[in-house]
Design a protein around this motif. Structure first.
Motif, PDB file in Angstrom:
ATOM      1  N   ILE A  57      -6.281   6.463   3.015  1.00 25.02           N
ATOM      2  CA  ILE A  57      -6.160   5.410   4.308  1.00 25.02           C
ATOM      3  C   ILE A  57      -5.217   5.666   5.241  1.00 25.02           C
ATOM      4  O   ILE A  57      -5.139   5.376   6.289  1.00 25.02           O
ATOM      5  N   ASP A  92      -3.770   7.986  -1.593  1.00 24.26           N
ATOM      6  CA  ASP A  92      -4.312   6.983  -0.686  1.00 24.26           C
ATOM      7  C   ASP A  92      -4.791   7.564   0.724  1.00 24.26           C
ATOM      8  O   ASP A  92      -4.005   7.827   1.512  1.00 24.26           O
ATOM      9  N   ASN A 151       0.866  -1.111  -0.181  1.00 20.77           N
ATOM     10  CA  ASN A 151       0.010  -0.056   0.156  1.00 20.77           C
ATOM     11  C   ASN A 151       0.910   1.300  -0.034  1.00 20.77           C
ATOM     12  O   ASN A 151       0.393   2.213  -0.573  1.00 20.77           O
ATOM     13  N   ASP A 172      -8.614  -9.919  -0.543  1.00 23.53           N
ATOM     14  CA  ASP A 172      -8.972  -8.628  -1.227  1.00 23.53           C
ATOM     15  C   ASP A 172      -7.469  -7.993  -1.206  1.00 23.53           C
ATOM     16  O   ASP A 172      -7.240  -7.038  -0.465  1.00 23.53           O
ATOM     17  N   ASP A 180      -7.359  -4.058  -1.080  1.00 19.03           N
ATOM     18  CA  ASP A 180      -8.142  -3.438  -0.024  1.00 19.03           C
ATOM     19  C   ASP A 180      -7.176  -3.215   1.418  1.00 19.03           C
ATOM     20  O   ASP A 180      -7.835  -2.918   2.358  1.00 19.03           O
ATOM     21  N   TRP A 181      -5.973  -3.818   1.271  1.00 15.93           N
ATOM     22  CA  TRP A 181      -5.012  -3.725   2.306  1.00 15.93           C
ATOM     23  C   TRP A 181      -5.519  -4.348   3.865  1.00 15.93           C
ATOM     24  O   TRP A 181      -5.599  -3.234   4.831  1.00 15.93           O
ATOM     25  N   LEU A 182      -6.601  -5.181   3.699  1.00 16.23           N
ATOM     26  CA  LEU A 182      -6.931  -5.834   5.189  1.00 16.23           C
ATOM     27  C   LEU A 182      -5.923  -6.412   5.845  1.00 16.23           C
ATOM     28  O   LEU A 182      -4.751  -7.034   5.565  1.00 16.23           O
TER      29      LEU A 182
END
Length: 246
Positions: free
Chosen positions: A76, A74, A65, A121, A124-126
């Motif tokens: 997030i 980004d 990410n 995912d 989605d950087w889980l």
């Protein structure tokens, strides 16, 4: 075949050099970088150049990410992470930025899947930090072995034939048998910014012939990295984090 699994270098030259020196003393057939070459640390260009040269020799490298944030805004990222990304962008040349932008989010290699964050995912950087967050990765793919980073703390999970996911205790330096009767998800600890209470750099070795995974820790000069971070004007909290491993 023996694979060295490295992730979350985060522009920490001293930690990266220490891990590469440790690897030079071991029989390693291929290196795999699970993303986040840049971010947080003071030596992004040097770290990118090293990974790029190793990819040219056959290594696998993925995009994390922070790598993605170099070219794509980004929201997030937290304030400190965003500040370092903005600083990093101005210190990379066009070739280095292109290298990061072209890295894949996942690579399948036989029965093994490599991702940065989660197989569930990859974009989605889980965070895989529990049995419940590990379970979706086993559900969305049929890979026997899954390896990721992103969490900055090493962990190992297994999934049995009934779909039950278990967390296993790990001891650095001791090979962990990856039994064929189960599927496995290994979260590889961070090279450049460990967050498990120790300043030691982290990586792992996968022995495909023996079906074993060994988590390793390596000492490095965190004081120098912290000093360089301060001299670059990066957030003080990041220098403190290096010194405390949290």
């Amino acid at each position: 075949m023996r694979l060295a699994l490295l992730t979350d270098i985060h522009a920490n030259r001293e930690a990266f050099e220490a891990v590469l020196a440790d690897l030079s003393q071991r029989q390693i057939d291929r290196l795999v970088f699970l993303g986040d070459i840049v971010g947080y640390g003071p030596d992004p260009g040097w770290c990118i150049d090293q990974v790029e040269s190793l990819v040219a020799k056959g290594a696998i490298a993925l995009r994390g990410n922070h790598d993605r944030a170099i070219g794509v805004s980004d929201k997030i990222l937290n304030a400190n992470a965003r500040r370092v990304i903005d600083w990093t962008v101005n210190r990379l040349n066009a070739r280095q930025k292109l290298f990061l932008s072209e890295l894949p989010l996942e690579v399948q290699d036989g029965d093994t899947l490599f991702v940065h964050a989660s197989a569930n995912d990859p974009a989605d950087w889980l965070y895989v930090n529990s049995e419940s967050t590990a379970r979706p990765s086993f559900l969305v793919c049929d890979a026997r072995l899954i390896f990721c980073g992103h969490v900055h703390r090493a962990a190992l999970y297994s999934c049995d034939l009934a779909g039950r996911v278990s967390h296993l205790d790990i001891a650095p330096g001791n090979p962990m048998p990856l039994l064929q009767s189960r599927r496995w998800l290994g979260v590889i600890g961070s090279v450049g910014q460990p967050r498990d209470g120790t300043t030691l750099a982290s990586y792992a070795i996968l022995d495909r012939d023996l079906n074993e995974l060994t988590f390793r820790r390596v000492g490095y000069d965190a004081t120098t990295t912290a000093r360089k971070s301060r001299e670059a004007g990066l957030p003080e909290a990041l220098a403190q984090r290096l010194m405390k491993g949290i």
